[in-house]
Design a protein around this motif. Sequence first.
Motif, short mmCIF file in Angstrom:
data_model
loop_
_atom_site.label_atom_id
_atom_site.label_comp_id
_atom_site.label_asym_id
_atom_site.label_seq_id
_atom_site.Cartn_x
_atom_site.Cartn_y
_atom_site.Cartn_z
N ILE A 71 0.87 -1.17 0.00
CA ILE A 71 0.00 0.00 0.00
C ILE A 71 0.90 1.22 0.00
O ILE A 71 1.86 1.29 0.77
CB ILE A 71 -0.92 0.01 1.23
N GLY A 72 0.60 2.17 -0.85
CA GLY A 72 1.42 3.37 -0.96
C GLY A 72 2.64 3.11 -1.81
O GLY A 72 2.72 2.11 -2.54
N THR A 73 3.58 4.02 -1.73
CA THR A 73 4.80 3.89 -2.51
C THR A 73 5.99 3.82 -1.57
O THR A 73 5.86 4.06 -0.38
CB THR A 73 4.97 5.10 -3.46
N GLY A 74 7.14 3.48 -2.09
CA GLY A 74 8.35 3.43 -1.28
C GLY A 74 8.66 2.01 -0.82
O GLY A 74 7.82 1.11 -0.88
N GLU A 75 9.87 1.85 -0.36
CA GLU A 75 10.34 0.55 0.12
C GLU A 75 9.79 0.25 1.51
O GLU A 75 9.64 1.14 2.33
CB GLU A 75 11.88 0.53 0.16
#
Length: 186
Positions: A71-75
């Motif tokens: 869910i969302g972005t990024g690591e």
Amino acid sequence: MPITLFKDTTYQLNGLIEDIRRGEVALPDIQRPFVWQATQVRALFDSMYQGFPVGYLLFWATGAPSGARQIGTGEKEAVPRLLVVDGQQRLTSLYAVLTGQPVLKSDYSSARITIGFRPSDANFVVTSAATREDPEYIADISTLWNGKGRKQTVRDYFETLAKKRAIDQDEEDRLDDAIDRLLDLR
């Protein structure tokens, strides 16, 4: 003895947001992408603020399934332990606004959802250029929970509002109470 197929568990929204941030809550492959419009996100916050029920979330407790989407972005730092079976649009909306993080939309583009709040009448809006210029609004409620944080956001709000019109202590207290009620949603 029968095997327990489900259990009722209460989660605090703050804990769920942190679990998503770490990567412990994810989406199974069968979930559709994030499709809500910003107006639907605004309506979710308005409903929560007014104290209306906004439905249940249904999770599937599992190991680290292959193909789970974050869910969302990024690591993320953890492997998923819960998959969202029902409530993905609501949970993704809450995560996006409370963290100020962009969401991955159905066309695989990344977008940030910005919601504004007018404490004088508890009005939520999808932030626009006009909202950003109106001192009656906190133009991006995400700043209350992250970024500037509550103190600085509220201080900036009152300073900007005082440049437009006079506010007495009673009104400042009412506005501050409305902001605190918004913060309590988390």
